[in-house]
Motif scaffolding. Structure first.
Motif, mmCIF file in Angstrom:
data_model
loop_
_atom_site.group_PDB
_atom_site.id
_atom_site.type_symbol
_atom_site.label_atom_id
_atom_site.label_comp_id
_atom_site.label_asym_id
_atom_site.label_seq_id
_atom_site.Cartn_x
_atom_site.Cartn_y
_atom_site.Cartn_z
ATOM 1 N N LYS A 4 0.848 -1.226 0.080
ATOM 2 C CA LYS A 4 -0.024 -0.120 -0.056
ATOM 3 C C LYS A 4 0.787 1.248 -0.096
ATOM 4 O O LYS A 4 0.430 2.345 -0.677
ATOM 5 N N ARG A 5 1.760 1.143 0.796
ATOM 6 C CA ARG A 5 2.925 2.552 0.875
ATOM 7 C C ARG A 5 3.573 2.819 -0.386
ATOM 8 O O ARG A 5 3.644 3.774 -1.121
ATOM 9 N N SER A 8 0.996 4.071 -2.952
ATOM 10 C CA SER A 8 0.652 5.260 -2.741
ATOM 11 C C SER A 8 1.564 6.111 -3.221
ATOM 12 O O SER A 8 1.408 7.713 -3.698
ATOM 13 N N CYS A 11 1.491 6.699 -6.857
ATOM 14 C CA CYS A 11 0.246 7.193 -7.342
ATOM 15 C C CYS A 11 0.504 8.837 -6.930
ATOM 16 O O CYS A 11 0.171 9.539 -7.938
#
Length: 112
Positions: A4-5, A8, A11
Motif C-alpha cells: 500500500k505504501r 501510494s 500514485c
C-alpha cells in the motif's frame, strides 16, 4: 502494508508528473525540426559558456589533485623500493594537458 505504501508513493509521483508536465508545440506551422533547431541555437552559447567555465575547470581540478597525489605516492614508492614508476603520473599529466587545452579546439571540432 508495504505494498500500500509503495502504491501510494507511485500514485503521488504519477499525479505530480501529470500536474507539472506541459506540452511543447511547434509554432503555428507544425515545424518540429525548426523548433528544435531554434532552441538549440539559442541554448548553444549558454551550454558553451557553462562547459568552459564550470565543467572543464572541475575536471581540471580533479585531474590535478589525482596527478599530484599519484606523483606523491610514486615518490614514496621510489624511496621505499628504489624504482620510480612513471606510467600513472604521465597518463594523468597528459589528460590534464588535454583538458586544459580542450576549450581552445573542442568547439571547432563540434562545429559550434
Amino acid at each position: 502494508m508495504k505494498l500500500k505504501r509503495i502504491l501510494s508513493v507511485l500514485c503521488v509521483a504519477l499525479l505530480l508528473t501529470c500536474l507539472f508536465a506541459t506540452n511543447a508545440y511547434a509554432a503555428g506551422s507544425g515545424d518540429v525540426a525548426g523548433a528544435i533547431q531554434s532552441t538549440w541555437n539559442d541554448a548553444s552559447s549558454q551550454i558553451k559558456t557553462v562547459v568552459n567555465k564550470v565543467v572543464f575547470p572541475a575536471i581540471d581540478l580533479v585531474l590535478a589533485v589525482f596527478f599530484f597525489a599519484k606523483l606523491g605516492t610514486a615518490y614514496f614508492d621510489y624511496r621505499k623500493h628504489g624504482q620510480f614508476e612513471w606510467a600513472a603520473p604521465a597518463i594523468l599529466f597528459a589528460c590534464l594537458v588535454f583538458t586544459l587545452t580542450a576549450p581552445l579546439y573542442i568547439w571547432s571540432i563540434l562545429g559550434m
